[in-house]
Scaffold this motif. Structure first.
Motif, short mmCIF file in Angstrom:
data_model
loop_
_atom_site.label_atom_id
_atom_site.label_comp_id
_atom_site.label_asym_id
_atom_site.label_seq_id
_atom_site.Cartn_x
_atom_site.Cartn_y
_atom_site.Cartn_z
N ASP A 41 0.89 -1.31 0.21
CA ASP A 41 -0.17 0.18 -0.04
C ASP A 41 0.93 1.16 0.02
N ALA A 42 1.86 1.45 0.91
CA ALA A 42 2.95 2.35 1.00
C ALA A 42 3.54 2.41 -0.42
N ALA A 43 3.94 1.33 -1.01
CA ALA A 43 4.74 1.45 -2.22
C ALA A 43 3.94 1.99 -3.48
N THR A 44 2.71 1.75 -3.46
CA THR A 44 1.83 2.28 -4.41
C THR A 44 1.59 3.70 -4.51
N ALA A 45 1.52 4.33 -3.20
CA ALA A 45 1.07 5.73 -2.91
C ALA A 45 2.48 6.56 -3.38
N LEU A 46 3.81 5.87 -2.85
CA LEU A 46 5.00 6.47 -3.13
C LEU A 46 5.50 6.42 -4.56
N ALA A 47 5.12 5.17 -5.33
CA ALA A 47 5.19 5.39 -6.66
C ALA A 47 4.46 6.36 -7.49
N LEU A 48 3.13 6.56 -6.97
CA LEU A 48 2.37 7.45 -7.68
C LEU A 48 2.88 9.02 -7.52
N ALA A 49 3.25 9.18 -6.21
CA ALA A 49 4.10 10.51 -5.66
C ALA A 49 5.11 10.82 -6.74
N LEU A 50 5.91 9.95 -7.05
CA LEU A 50 7.18 10.00 -7.75
C LEU A 50 6.37 10.56 -9.21
N LEU A 51 5.36 9.64 -9.70
CA LEU A 51 4.76 10.15 -10.89
C LEU A 51 4.14 11.49 -10.96
N ALA A 52 3.76 11.95 -9.81
CA ALA A 52 3.05 13.30 -9.74
C ALA A 52 4.31 14.34 -9.92
N LYS A 53 5.65 14.01 -9.17
CA LYS A 53 6.68 14.97 -9.51
C LYS A 53 7.36 14.87 -10.92
N GLY A 54 6.87 14.15 -11.80
CA GLY A 54 7.34 14.04 -13.13
C GLY A 54 8.41 12.94 -13.26
N GLU A 55 8.57 12.26 -12.17
CA GLU A 55 9.81 11.06 -12.07
C GLU A 55 8.85 9.80 -12.53
N VAL A 56 9.67 8.67 -13.19
CA VAL A 56 9.38 7.47 -13.40
C VAL A 56 9.70 6.36 -12.67
N PRO A 57 8.73 5.65 -11.79
CA PRO A 57 9.34 4.64 -10.97
C PRO A 57 9.94 3.46 -11.85
N ASP A 58 10.90 2.67 -11.24
CA ASP A 58 11.52 1.47 -12.08
C ASP A 58 10.32 0.76 -12.67
N ALA A 59 10.72 -0.04 -13.71
CA ALA A 59 10.03 -1.02 -14.21
C ALA A 59 9.74 -2.09 -13.51
N ASP A 60 10.81 -2.44 -12.42
CA ASP A 60 10.80 -3.60 -11.39
C ASP A 60 9.68 -3.31 -10.59
N ALA A 61 9.76 -1.91 -9.79
CA ALA A 61 8.76 -1.43 -9.12
C ALA A 61 7.40 -1.67 -9.48
N VAL A 62 6.95 -1.15 -10.73
CA VAL A 62 5.69 -1.35 -11.29
C VAL A 62 5.33 -2.82 -11.23
N VAL A 63 6.10 -3.59 -11.87
CA VAL A 63 5.98 -5.17 -11.79
C VAL A 63 5.37 -5.72 -10.57
N ARG A 64 6.12 -5.20 -9.36
CA ARG A 64 6.10 -5.66 -8.24
C ARG A 64 4.59 -5.14 -7.45
N ILE A 65 4.35 -3.96 -7.86
CA ILE A 65 3.10 -3.35 -7.34
C ILE A 65 1.96 -3.97 -8.04
N TYR A 66 1.89 -4.20 -9.31
CA TYR A 66 0.50 -4.65 -9.93
C TYR A 66 -0.27 -5.72 -9.40
N PRO A 67 0.52 -6.86 -8.97
CA PRO A 67 -0.41 -7.82 -8.64
C PRO A 67 -1.09 -7.73 -7.31
N ASP A 68 -0.49 -6.82 -6.28
CA ASP A 68 -0.95 -6.48 -4.91
C ASP A 68 -1.79 -5.19 -4.54
N ALA A 69 -1.62 -4.32 -5.71
CA ALA A 69 -2.15 -3.03 -5.20
C ALA A 69 -3.68 -3.10 -5.05
#
Length: 674
Positions: A41-69
């Motif tokens: 849950d925390a990882a999802t919010a932090l990855a979205l916050a990076l996106l809000a700053k114009g940053e892109v989370p790593d592909a590995d992070a997105v793959v890890r978040i998707y099944p459990d978000a």
């Protein structure tokens, strides 16, 4: 930061607020900490916050978040906003952590993002697998939409797509927009504060005139009474917030209930505090969902405990390496093979599969030994070998699996058929392997072979039952006859008394005398009625005994006929066996087609199935085929109990069916040919 991010929901205002409070470096560091703590849950919010700053989370992070978000929309936004989104989706399509719904959504998202293709093999393989799921499952609509966009004829057939009725939905994922990002999320929290469970407060309810719990010093009614109650403050257990509840599942759930919880929630539990039974349940959930890191953690803790009787560390490790081997985690398998206390505990198919995946000069000897055990030693069909070949060599595995089907092991054969379809999906071959038709013929032949014995046994049981009923009926009749004789003697006495009573009643002067005379008359009437009932029951019993006797005679006659049949069949068995000649094409002569017109439909179907199994060269069909002496190559094969299929074989690879006759007409048919 982890607690702050976990309390935030994946909506625009809360994600932007989180992004404003922390810089990009702090968010990235927090994201790594969240993964280490298994706080998705925390990882999802932090990855979205990076996106809000114009940053892109790593592909590995997105793959890890998707099944459990928790939020499907948030997961879809993270994928769609990533520069390598198609590669990310393709990676996820090969993961076994995704359930069917998530796989269907990923397929649909891929076809929306890249509407012109090209379509990767992983996408086609997943869609074909989803198409075989029974109708009405959650996510079927997404899978059908993906199939409509792909436009593959085989997929259309599997999904039963009617393109004149079903159309592509232009609104699918329209909330992502042209440039997916934070604006694709919901603006703010919804009004729904609890769903799917009975909501209970983490803290006691506050009265309107009580001090506000926020610490402002005001009354609750003048401070926070109008605000929405935070969703996090409610849970299924009173006194716990939702986050506390999810972290303490082991305190309120049985092992069976824990096994049904989401694996991401189980991974967050303090595994060392769980009972052995709870830890074992979590271990099973981890390996089922391909979470092998967590499964290894659980196995390490279990290996330090006293396990229940019948459960060993080697057995648990064998379960782990079985799943890991099937899903291609070869490094994990190699690591754990060295840890077995007893080498014989290593699953046989794992050892065989590793030899096939990393072949050396001895691999052909391994194949020969597996097949020899079946061909020479009479062992079971080499299903394990076929199964293990399907992974590294799918085309070879399909051919091997076809030859390993065995009607005596129906469950294993049907599993193998499903694996054949999966291998065809990987190869891009058309669906519905011909082995299905062969399997149907094998089952029909087995059913027909067993029908004779079952029918004779049913007749024998029926005859014994009817004989027992007849014996019981005779005993009942004897009882009724004795009772009838007794009542008739009583009736004679009563009728004599009734005659005297009639005479007395005519002469009776007092009421008592008349009443006594009337009682004797009424008693005689009741006894006559009872005698009539007994006579009726005796007549009914005689009728039933007569029917039972006729039916028993009929069954006995049929049993004698079957005995004669067995004698005839024993003569037939003494004929030379017909030797199978490989695969042949069955053809039907005019006489054979004419003979089918005179037979019942079920016999016709059985005859056609018998010809097909003979033509396919199936050993179980040829087991009952005989070469008839002195008839120039004419052979006979059973069609059930009461019919025979006459056929010949020529040098051009044909099997010509000459006629289908009843067993009684077999001698006549053979005499005509002599």
């Amino acid at each position: 930061m982890i607690e702050e991010a976990a309390a935030a929901e994946a909506v625009q205002d809360e994600v932007r607020a989180l992004a404003e409070r922390h810089d990009a470096d702090a968010l990235r560091a927090g994201l790594e900490e969240a993964f280490a703590a298994r706080e998705i849950d925390a990882a999802t919010a932090l990855a979205l916050a990076l996106l809000a700053k114009g940053e892109v989370p790593d592909a590995d992070a997105v793959v890890r978040i998707y099944p459990d978000a928790l939020s499907d929309r948030a997961a879809q936004v993270l994928v769609a906003a990533h520069p390598e989104r198609l590669a990310v989706l393709e990676r996820m399509l090969r993961m076994r952590q995704l359930d069917r719904y998530q796989l269907a959504v990923a397929c649909a998202l891929y076809t929306v993002i890249a509407p012109e293709g090209p379509w990767p093999p992983a996408l086609m393989e997943v869609l074909r697998s989803l198409a075989r799921t029974r109708e009405g499952w959650v996510g079927e609509g997404f899978a059908v939409q993906a199939a409509l966009r792909v436009g593959d004829a085989q997929l259309d057939e599997l999904f039963k797509v009617k393109r004149d009725v079903e159309k592509e939905d232009p609104r699918l994922f329209e909330y992502l927009g042209e440039a997916p990002g934070i604006d694709s999320l919901e603006p703010s929290r919804s009004n729904v504060i609890a769903s799917g469970y009975t909501a209970r407060r983490a803290t006691p309810k506050v009265g309107r005139n009580d001090p506000c719990p926020c610490g402002s010093g005001k009354k609750y009614k003048k401070c926070c009474a109008g605000k929405k109650e935070a969703r996090e403050a409610l849970s299924p257990v009173a006194g716990l917030t939702m986050r506390e509840y999810r972290r303490r599942l082991h305190e309120v759930k049985t092992p069976e209930e824990l096994a049904r919880e989401h694996p991401a929630d189980l991974a967050r539990l303090p595994l060392e505090e769980l009972t052995t039974e709870q830890l074992d349940a979590c271990f099973g959930a981890f390996i089922d969902s391909e979470r092998f890191d967590d499964a290894e953690r659980a196995l390490g803790l279990l290996s330090e405990r006293e396990l229940p009787e019948g459960l060993t560390v080697d057995a648990l490790r064998a379960e782990l390496v079985t799943y890991a081997h099937d899903w291609g985690h070869d490094d994990l398998v190699a690591r754990h093979l060295e840890l077995f206390e007893r080498p014989e505990s290593v699953p046989r198919h794992v050892a065989l599969g590793r030899a096939l995946r990393s072949p050396d000069a001895s691999v052909l000897d391994v194949l020969e030994a597996e097949c020899r055990a079946h061909v020479v030693d009479g062992g079971p069909a080499p299903m394990v070998l076929a199964y293990e070949l399907l992974e590294p060599y799918p085309a070879l595995g399909v051919v091997m699996a076809r030859g390993s089907l065995d009607a005596e092991h129906a469950s294993d054969s049907e599993t193998l058929l499903a694996e054949i379809e999966w291998a065809r999906d990987r190869l891009g071959a058309p669906p519905d392997d011909p082995a299905w038709s062969l399997w149907d013929l094998m089952n029909e032949e087995r059913r027909l072979a067993r029908a004779g014995d079952e029918e004779r046994e049913a007749l024998r049981r029926e005859l014994e039952r009817m004989r027992a009923e007849a014996q019981s009926a005779r005993a009942d009749a004897q009882v009724l006859t004795r009772e009838l004789g007794k009542h008739r003697s009583q009736l004679e006495e009563l009728e004599a008394k009734a005659a005297e009573a009639e005479a007395r009643r005519a002469q009776a002067k007092s009421a008592a005398e008349r009443a006594a005379a009337e009682r004797d008359v009424e008693a005689a009437k009741r006894l006559r009625q009872k005698i009539r009932e007994l006579e009726g029951r005796i007549r009914e019993g005689q009728r039933e005994r007569r029917e039972l006797r006729e039916r028993a005679e009929e069954l006995a006659s049929q049993q004698q006929t079957d005995t004669a049949v067995e004698e005839e069949e024993s003569l037939e068995e003494r004929q030379a066996p017909a030797i199978p000649h490989g695969v042949r094409v069955p053809i039907w002569s005019d006489k054979a087609r004419s003979s089918l017109d005179k037979l019942p439909k079920n016999v016709v179907a059985s005859a056609i199935a018998a010809a097909g199994t003979l033509g396919a060269g199936r050993p179980e069909a040829w087991r009952h085929a005989k070469k008839l002496e002195g008839l120039h190559g004419l052979c006979s094969a059973r069609v059930g109990i009461h019919h025979r299929l006459l056929f010949t074989m020529d040098e051009e690879g044909l099997l010509e069916v000459d006629e289908v006759v009843t067993r009684e007409d077999l001698d006549r048919a053979l005499a005509a040919r002599r």
